[in-house]
Scaffold this motif. Structure first.
Motif, mmCIF file in Angstrom:
data_model
loop_
_atom_site.group_PDB
_atom_site.id
_atom_site.type_symbol
_atom_site.label_atom_id
_atom_site.label_comp_id
_atom_site.label_asym_id
_atom_site.label_seq_id
_atom_site.Cartn_x
_atom_site.Cartn_y
_atom_site.Cartn_z
ATOM 1 N N TYR A 43 -0.365 -12.230 4.206
ATOM 2 C CA TYR A 43 -0.286 -12.707 5.594
ATOM 3 C C TYR A 43 1.158 -13.076 5.943
ATOM 4 O O TYR A 43 1.680 -12.663 6.965
ATOM 5 C CB TYR A 43 -1.214 -13.916 5.772
ATOM 6 N N GLU A 44 1.800 -13.861 5.087
ATOM 7 C CA GLU A 44 3.174 -14.269 5.350
ATOM 8 C C GLU A 44 4.148 -13.106 5.215
ATOM 9 O O GLU A 44 5.191 -13.078 5.889
ATOM 10 C CB GLU A 44 3.570 -15.402 4.403
ATOM 11 N N MET A 45 3.837 -12.144 4.349
ATOM 12 C CA MET A 45 4.725 -10.997 4.180
ATOM 13 C C MET A 45 4.814 -10.163 5.455
ATOM 14 O O MET A 45 5.809 -9.460 5.678
ATOM 15 C CB MET A 45 4.257 -10.129 3.020
ATOM 16 N N ALA A 46 3.795 -10.240 6.297
ATOM 17 C CA ALA A 46 3.845 -9.515 7.562
ATOM 18 C C ALA A 46 5.033 -9.974 8.402
ATOM 19 O O ALA A 46 5.664 -9.166 9.093
ATOM 20 C CB ALA A 46 2.537 -9.701 8.330
ATOM 21 N N ASN A 47 5.359 -11.259 8.322
ATOM 22 C CA ASN A 47 6.526 -11.772 9.048
ATOM 23 C C ASN A 47 7.815 -11.119 8.534
ATOM 24 O O ASN A 47 8.692 -10.749 9.324
ATOM 25 C CB ASN A 47 6.619 -13.295 8.871
ATOM 26 N N VAL A 48 7.893 -11.001 7.218
ATOM 27 C CA VAL A 48 9.084 -10.401 6.604
ATOM 28 C C VAL A 48 9.231 -8.950 7.037
ATOM 29 O O VAL A 48 10.319 -8.497 7.449
ATOM 30 C CB VAL A 48 9.001 -10.496 5.073
ATOM 31 N N PHE A 49 8.130 -8.198 6.963
ATOM 32 C CA PHE A 49 8.194 -6.779 7.308
ATOM 33 C C PHE A 49 8.431 -6.570 8.808
ATOM 34 O O PHE A 49 9.042 -5.574 9.216
ATOM 35 C CB PHE A 49 6.908 -6.075 6.876
ATOM 36 N N ALA A 50 7.954 -7.504 9.625
ATOM 37 C CA ALA A 50 8.192 -7.402 11.072
ATOM 38 C C ALA A 50 9.672 -7.593 11.385
ATOM 39 O O ALA A 50 10.244 -6.862 12.212
ATOM 40 C CB ALA A 50 7.355 -8.437 11.813
ATOM 41 N N ARG A 51 10.295 -8.565 10.739
ATOM 42 C CA ARG A 51 11.736 -8.766 10.960
ATOM 43 C C ARG A 51 12.528 -7.563 10.473
ATOM 44 O O ARG A 51 13.501 -7.137 11.110
ATOM 45 C CB ARG A 51 12.190 -10.042 10.250
ATOM 46 N N LEU A 52 12.091 -7.006 9.345
ATOM 47 C CA LEU A 52 12.758 -5.822 8.807
ATOM 48 C C LEU A 52 12.627 -4.644 9.774
ATOM 49 O O LEU A 52 13.596 -3.919 10.035
ATOM 50 C CB LEU A 52 12.160 -5.463 7.447
ATOM 51 N N ALA A 53 11.435 -4.455 10.312
ATOM 52 C CA ALA A 53 11.199 -3.349 11.252
ATOM 53 C C ALA A 53 12.041 -3.507 12.507
ATOM 54 O O ALA A 53 12.566 -2.525 13.054
ATOM 55 C CB ALA A 53 9.714 -3.291 11.608
ATOM 56 N N ALA A 54 12.181 -4.739 12.983
ATOM 57 C CA ALA A 54 12.968 -4.981 14.185
ATOM 58 C C ALA A 54 14.437 -4.627 13.972
ATOM 59 O O ALA A 54 15.117 -4.142 14.889
ATOM 60 C CB ALA A 54 12.836 -6.440 14.610
ATOM 61 N N ARG A 55 14.935 -4.836 12.747
ATOM 62 C CA ARG A 55 16.340 -4.561 12.451
ATOM 63 C C ARG A 55 16.597 -3.098 12.119
ATOM 64 O O ARG A 55 17.604 -2.528 12.528
ATOM 65 C CB ARG A 55 16.825 -5.428 11.273
ATOM 66 N N THR A 56 15.676 -2.498 11.366
ATOM 67 C CA THR A 56 15.930 -1.164 10.813
ATOM 68 C C THR A 56 15.126 -0.048 11.474
ATOM 69 O O THR A 56 15.400 1.126 11.237
ATOM 70 C CB THR A 56 15.607 -1.145 9.313
ATOM 71 N N ARG A 57 14.114 -0.426 12.262
ATOM 72 C CA ARG A 57 13.182 0.526 12.873
ATOM 73 C C ARG A 57 12.319 1.221 11.834
ATOM 74 O O ARG A 57 11.653 2.218 12.133
ATOM 75 C CB ARG A 57 13.914 1.565 13.747
ATOM 76 N N ASP A 58 12.332 0.700 10.630
ATOM 77 C CA ASP A 58 11.456 1.210 9.565
ATOM 78 C C ASP A 58 10.192 0.344 9.583
ATOM 79 O O ASP A 58 10.183 -0.784 9.103
ATOM 80 C CB ASP A 58 12.151 1.107 8.211
ATOM 81 N N CYS A 59 9.119 0.901 10.118
ATOM 82 C CA CYS A 59 7.901 0.133 10.365
ATOM 83 C C CYS A 59 6.801 0.397 9.342
ATOM 84 O O CYS A 59 5.695 -0.140 9.466
ATOM 85 C CB CYS A 59 7.370 0.458 11.762
ATOM 86 N N ALA A 60 7.089 1.208 8.351
ATOM 87 C CA ALA A 60 6.048 1.670 7.422
ATOM 88 C C ALA A 60 5.354 0.521 6.706
ATOM 89 O O ALA A 60 4.122 0.505 6.589
ATOM 90 C CB ALA A 60 6.639 2.651 6.417
ATOM 91 N N ASP A 61 6.132 -0.433 6.190
ATOM 92 C CA ASP A 61 5.517 -1.524 5.426
ATOM 93 C C ASP A 61 4.604 -2.379 6.308
ATOM 94 O O ASP A 61 3.535 -2.806 5.877
ATOM 95 C CB ASP A 61 6.605 -2.401 4.798
ATOM 96 N N LEU A 62 5.027 -2.637 7.527
ATOM 97 C CA LEU A 62 4.198 -3.436 8.433
ATOM 98 C C LEU A 62 2.952 -2.667 8.841
ATOM 99 O O LEU A 62 1.844 -3.214 8.863
ATOM 100 C CB LEU A 62 5.010 -3.825 9.667
ATOM 101 N N ILE A 63 3.101 -1.401 9.132
ATOM 102 C CA ILE A 63 1.953 -0.582 9.543
ATOM 103 C C ILE A 63 0.944 -0.460 8.406
ATOM 104 O O ILE A 63 -0.263 -0.319 8.641
ATOM 105 C CB ILE A 63 2.441 0.813 10.002
ATOM 106 N N HIS A 64 1.418 -0.518 7.180
ATOM 107 C CA HIS A 64 0.509 -0.467 6.030
ATOM 108 C C HIS A 64 -0.559 -1.545 6.119
ATOM 109 O O HIS A 64 -1.692 -1.351 5.685
ATOM 110 C CB HIS A 64 1.318 -0.600 4.734
ATOM 111 N N TYR A 65 -0.205 -2.668 6.711
ATOM 112 C CA TYR A 65 -1.166 -3.770 6.837
ATOM 113 C C TYR A 65 -2.248 -3.496 7.882
ATOM 114 O O TYR A 65 -3.220 -4.237 7.976
ATOM 115 C CB TYR A 65 -0.440 -5.071 7.185
ATOM 116 N N PHE A 66 -2.094 -2.431 8.672
ATOM 117 C CA PHE A 66 -3.134 -2.063 9.635
ATOM 118 C C PHE A 66 -4.452 -1.745 8.927
ATOM 119 O O PHE A 66 -5.526 -1.843 9.533
ATOM 120 C CB PHE A 66 -2.704 -0.849 10.458
#
Length: 265
Positions: A1-24
Motif C-alpha cells: 500500500y505504501e509502496m504505491a506512493n513511491v511508485f507514483a512519485r517515480l512515475a510523475a518524475r520519469t513517466r515510467d508507470c509500469a510499477d504503479l500500474i502493476h498494482y492494478f
C-alpha cells in the motif's frame, strides 16, 4: 500500500508507470484503489493504464452494488486527471448513477474535466453529500456559479453542506450581498433555534461569513448573538471562580468591529 506512493512519485518524475500500474491487478482492493488514485497525469500516454481505467469506467453503465462501485468510480476520476477525453464519454451515465457515492466522485472529477456545468448540476443533487462535492468543485474552479448554488444550499438541513455553503459565499458580489446576508441570518436563526450540538461548525462558518459581508448599519441584528455571548462570558466567570481560568474565548472574528464610529455590538 505504501509502496504505491513511491511508485507514483517515480512515475510523475520519469513517466515510467509500469510499477504503479502493476498494482492494478493486486489481490487487495485497497491497494488497487490506492494505485488508481495516485496515478499521475504523466501516465496519460500509457496505453495499458488508460485502457484499463476505461474498462473499469465502462462498468458504470451496468448495475453496481455497495460493494462494486468503488473501482469504476475511482477509475473515472483518474481518467479525468490523466486522459479526460477518454473519460468524458462515461459522464452521461455517471452523473445520474443511482449510487450517490459515484455521483460524488463525478462531482469531484468535474474539476479535472474543467466542466462547471457538471458541478453545477450535482450541486443541486438530492444527496447532501453529492451537493457538497459539487459545491466544493465550483469553489476550486473559482466559478461564479458557486454563489447561487451556495445560497440555495443554505436552506438545507445537512450541517456539512451548510458549512460548505457558508465558506463558498466568500467574496459574494456586491449586487447579491443583501440577499445573501438575509439568507445567512435566516439559516443562523434556524440552527440556533434547533440548538443541536453538531450544528456548531456551520454556525461558526456562517458567523465568519457574516463578518465579511454584513454592512455596518446592520450589526444591531446581531443582538441575540450578543446575548448568547454574554451568557458564555458568565460561564467563563463561573469557571474562573472555581479555579478554571480560560485564557482565550473565541466568539467569531469580524463581527461588530468599529470601522468608523458605530456603537459597539
Amino acid at each position: 500500500y505504501e509502496m504505491a506512493n513511491v511508485f507514483a512519485r517515480l512515475a510523475a518524475r520519469t513517466r515510467d508507470c509500469a510499477d504503479l500500474i502493476h498494482y492494478f491487478s493486486h489481490q487487495e482492493p485497497t491497494v488497487v484503489l490506492r494505485a488508481i488514485d495516485l496515478l499521475p497525469p504523466a501516465c496519460g500516454d500509457n496505453a495499458d493504464a488508460v485502457n484499463q481505467l476505461a474498462r473499469w469506467a465502462e462498468e458504470l453503465k451496468t448495475p453496481l452494488s455497495a460493494r462494486t462501485w468503488h473501482v469504476p468510480a475511482h477509475a473515472l476520476q483518474a481518467l479525468a486527471r490523466v486522459k479526460p477525453d477518454v473519460g468524458r464519454p462515461f459522464l452521461d451515465e455517471a452523473v445520474k448513477h443511482p449510487i450517490w457515492q459515484v455521483r460524488a466522485r463525478v462531482a469531484a472529477a468535474a474539476e479535472d474535466f474543467k466542466d462547471e456545468s457538471i458541478a453545477q448540476d450535482l450541486a443541486i443533487d438530492p444527496s447532501p453529500n453529492v451537493r457538497t462535492a459539487g459545491l466544493e468543485t465550483l469553489v476550486r474552479l473559482q466559478s461564479p456559479l458557486r454563489f447561487e448554488a451556495a445560497l440555495a444550499s443554505l436552506r438545507s438541513d445537512d450541517f456539512q453542506l451548510l458549512r460548505t455553503a457558508a465558506l463558498a459565499l466568500r467574496g459574494t458580489p456586491e449586487p447579491a450581498r443583501a440577499r445573501t446576508v438575509n439568507q445567512l441570518f435566516a439559516t443562523l436563526k434556524r440552527l440556533t433555534t434547533g440548538a443541536a450540538d453538531t450544528s456548531r461548525d456551520p454556525r461558526v462558518a456562517i458567523l465568519e461569513r457574516l463578518g465579511g459581508l454584513l454592512p455596518v448599519e446592520r450589526t444591531a441584528e446581531l443582538g441575540p448573538y450578543r446575548e448568547a455571548a454574554g451568557r458564555l462570558f458568565s460561564l467563563v466567570d463561573a469557571l474562573a471562580s472555581e479555579g478554571t481560568a480560560l485564557a482565550h474565548v473565541d466568539v467569531g472574528g469580524g463581527l461588530g468591529i468599529r470601522y468608523r464610529d458605530e456603537s459597539p455590538v
